[in-house]
Design an enzyme around this catalytic site. Sequence first.
Site, mmCIF file in Angstrom:
data_model
loop_
_atom_site.group_PDB
_atom_site.id
_atom_site.type_symbol
_atom_site.label_atom_id
_atom_site.label_comp_id
_atom_site.label_asym_id
_atom_site.label_seq_id
_atom_site.Cartn_x
_atom_site.Cartn_y
_atom_site.Cartn_z
ATOM 1 N N ASP A 111 9.389 -9.038 2.244
ATOM 2 C CA ASP A 111 8.574 -10.259 2.095
ATOM 3 C C ASP A 111 8.289 -10.615 0.634
ATOM 4 O OD1 ASP A 111 8.349 -10.213 4.907
ATOM 5 O OD2 ASP A 111 6.677 -8.831 4.749
ATOM 6 N N ALA B 10 8.317 9.207 3.250
ATOM 7 C CA ALA B 10 9.177 9.928 2.297
ATOM 8 C C ALA B 10 9.082 11.422 2.559
ATOM 9 C CB ALA B 10 8.750 9.596 0.872
ATOM 10 N N SER C 48 0.819 -1.216 0.000
ATOM 11 C CA SER C 48 0.000 0.000 0.000
ATOM 12 C C SER C 48 0.849 1.261 0.000
ATOM 13 C CB SER C 48 -0.953 -0.006 1.197
ATOM 14 O OG SER C 48 -0.210 -0.125 2.402
ATOM 15 N N GLY D 141 10.812 14.258 -1.477
ATOM 16 C CA GLY D 141 9.816 14.525 -2.492
ATOM 17 C C GLY D 141 9.891 13.612 -3.682
ATOM 18 N N ARG E 55 20.656 4.940 -6.461
ATOM 19 C CA ARG E 55 19.483 5.715 -6.893
ATOM 20 C C ARG E 55 19.683 7.213 -6.666
ATOM 21 N NH1 ARG E 55 15.153 7.720 -4.033
ATOM 22 N NH2 ARG E 55 15.958 6.690 -2.180
ATOM 23 N N THR F 106 6.602 4.832 1.682
ATOM 24 C CA THR F 106 6.046 6.027 1.032
ATOM 25 C C THR F 106 5.593 7.034 2.075
ATOM 26 O OG1 THR F 106 5.326 4.825 -0.926
ATOM 27 C CG2 THR F 106 4.131 6.854 -0.403
ATOM 28 N N ARG G 176 24.934 10.386 -2.709
ATOM 29 C CA ARG G 176 24.717 9.844 -1.359
ATOM 30 C C ARG G 176 25.827 8.926 -0.877
ATOM 31 N NH1 ARG G 176 18.273 8.745 -0.951
ATOM 32 N NH2 ARG G 176 17.896 10.973 -0.992
ATOM 33 N N GLU H 200 18.097 18.488 -4.388
ATOM 34 C CA GLU H 200 18.709 17.444 -3.564
ATOM 35 C C GLU H 200 20.015 17.012 -4.192
ATOM 36 O OE1 GLU H 200 15.870 14.311 -2.767
ATOM 37 O OE2 GLU H 200 14.633 15.637 -1.573
ATOM 38 N N HIS I 28 21.525 6.146 3.542
ATOM 39 C CA HIS I 28 21.288 7.596 3.567
ATOM 40 C C HIS I 28 22.298 8.218 4.522
ATOM 41 C CE1 HIS I 28 19.333 11.474 3.861
ATOM 42 N NE2 HIS I 28 18.511 11.105 2.892
ATOM 43 N N HIS J 170 18.744 2.704 3.719
ATOM 44 C CA HIS J 170 17.637 3.564 3.290
ATOM 45 C C HIS J 170 16.842 2.988 2.123
ATOM 46 C CE1 HIS J 170 15.460 7.259 2.675
ATOM 47 N NE2 HIS J 170 15.938 7.429 1.456
HETATM 48 C C1 SIN Z 1 15.340 12.360 1.552
HETATM 49 O O1 SIN Z 1 14.401 13.103 1.803
HETATM 50 O O2 SIN Z 1 16.504 12.643 1.780
HETATM 51 C C2 SIN Z 1 15.042 11.023 0.971
HETATM 52 C C3 SIN Z 1 14.605 11.153 -0.413
HETATM 53 C C4 SIN Z 1 14.902 9.906 -1.183
HETATM 54 O O3 SIN Z 1 15.415 8.945 -0.636
HETATM 55 O O4 SIN Z 1 14.649 9.910 -2.388
#
Ligand code: SIN
Length: 573
Positions: A262, A99, A66, A102, A425, A96, A329, A166, A283, A390
């Site tokens: 899972d 998060a 979900s 964004g 990512r 989600t 990152r 970011e 992260h 993360h």
């Molecule tokens: C964050 O807000 O630093 C995480 C965003 C992400 O992992 O895409």
Amino acid sequence: MLDRNAGGGYYFLKEMIFAGSTAAAGLPPVAVPAFKGGGAVFPRYLVNFQYSNLPVFGTDYLVIGSGIAGLYTALKAVEYGRVTLLTKRKVEDSNTEQAQGGIAAAIDRGDSPSLHMEDTLKAGAGLNDLKAVEVLVSEGPARVEELIRMGTAFDRCEGEIAFGREGAHSRCRILHACGDATGEEIRRTLWRHCQEHGEITVFEGTQVIDVLVNSAGECYGVLAWQAKLGLHIYHAKVTVLATGGNGQLYKNSTNPEVTTGDGIAAAFRAGAEVMDLEFVQFHPTALTKEGAPPFLISEAVRGEGAQLFNSKGERFMPRYHELAELAPRNVVSLAIWQEMANTGAPAVFLKVAGEHDADFAQRFPTIHRKCLYYGIKAPAEMIPVAPAAHYLMGGIRSDLWGRTNIPRLFACGEAACNGVHGANRLASNSLLEGLVFGARIVEAGRQWLDQSPGTTPAETTASGAAFASLPSGELPAKAEGVAQAIQQVMWERVGLWRSARGLITALADLERIALPEAWPGEVNRVFETANMLLLACLTARAALLRVESRGAHYRVDAPQSRNLWCRHIVQSQ
Ligand code: SIN
């Protein structure tokens, strides 16, 4: 369906209990120790069951999970058929929901999908699937505009979307909502639409135990468990695993408790291929204070100018990368780790830009509140932070339409691995991925709607499972102890820094944790822990095989990337 024989660029590791070497694939030999406890860790099913004794429910699209991927897929799917959505706790229990930063999309003037693509590829360190990235960045803007039309209240400045920045993005292209509660706002919007629709049946508290495959090799649904109903079966024409990642494999993680992988584990047991499991993103900045769980301090805080200092008060990031605090990152996480090792301190410190409490509280209300709760008065005081697990770049191998190697079984979001993120990512691409590939899965799934799959199980019996019967009793402490042992091993030896020696020790340690045959405890937790153990083994052996450093995978004993390893590691039974 995925082409299993797609050649170059992949290293297939098929043996269930693997003790071979990579030499046959043209790679320098790497031996992976045999997994003697493999039978207990890699069973076909988690629990013995008798198909004919269980209640059966039917649907067209069965969506599991979900988060954004599950909810959006369900909303799209209901245009074509009956939809049932299962989620193992509450609808809002997902990554989600948490998060912050964004969702990235090339919408702003001066931005373009090709610039977004360039940034995504740079972060992915040579392992992105180019077509998947092209799909993401080109279809992403329309999906985000759809979210806006659905009523998602992204933050605005003088009526215009306020795009944030970011790490490793060359443009301000991050849409955010309620400051730092973007995921919550998106989930609220999607969930409201699901409820309004009325034809999406949602079952909370329902845990998927195993994926069912018929004698023709097609997925025909899942074995599930729910407290009142016990074990039961869902038949479906199309099954979509949108079950999220496996952040809970690690002692320190920004992920909620539900992220035990899972769906990935169940898919693997059913014969699906899993790929790139060694690529786990850490992260750089999770709140680190005694008594406080690691809590995400969004990269957007650095996007707004926050700087990192070590415990001696030195700003260190400019020494590591020209982009300083906005470097990719993995670079920031490794730099922090190094500074912590150099100084012996358990954290470094994030100095928020600007002096005004009100500004920080308005832009980052959730982080501001959380810091205050733990006695940190940001921005006046610096926030102690350290890296934490993360995001999983790997997952169930899938193609551009979310198809796995098992017909009628699809994977979406963090549970899937279509190569879009490569080895690392780019920030805020994950929510976007859930939307873009969710829509594609529904389209691809339509081919199966005319006919139901046969329901003769591929196996005549479901014996040989990890557990002879459902765990029961009052002793969940056992499962907790095992889960913690896994998390400790993964954190210490399969974390940010890896080495052959550490990974071999990790595999031996994990083998010692092998599951007992009868295990009293709370059903959910026991099954989750079994899934964690399986994924921990698969992650450690992929990390041992990859004798190089790339993206989020850093090997101290092989610190450079190597061309011959510019390929994916695919594991299957
Ligand atoms: C964050 O807000 O630093 C995480 C965003 C992400 O992992 O895409």
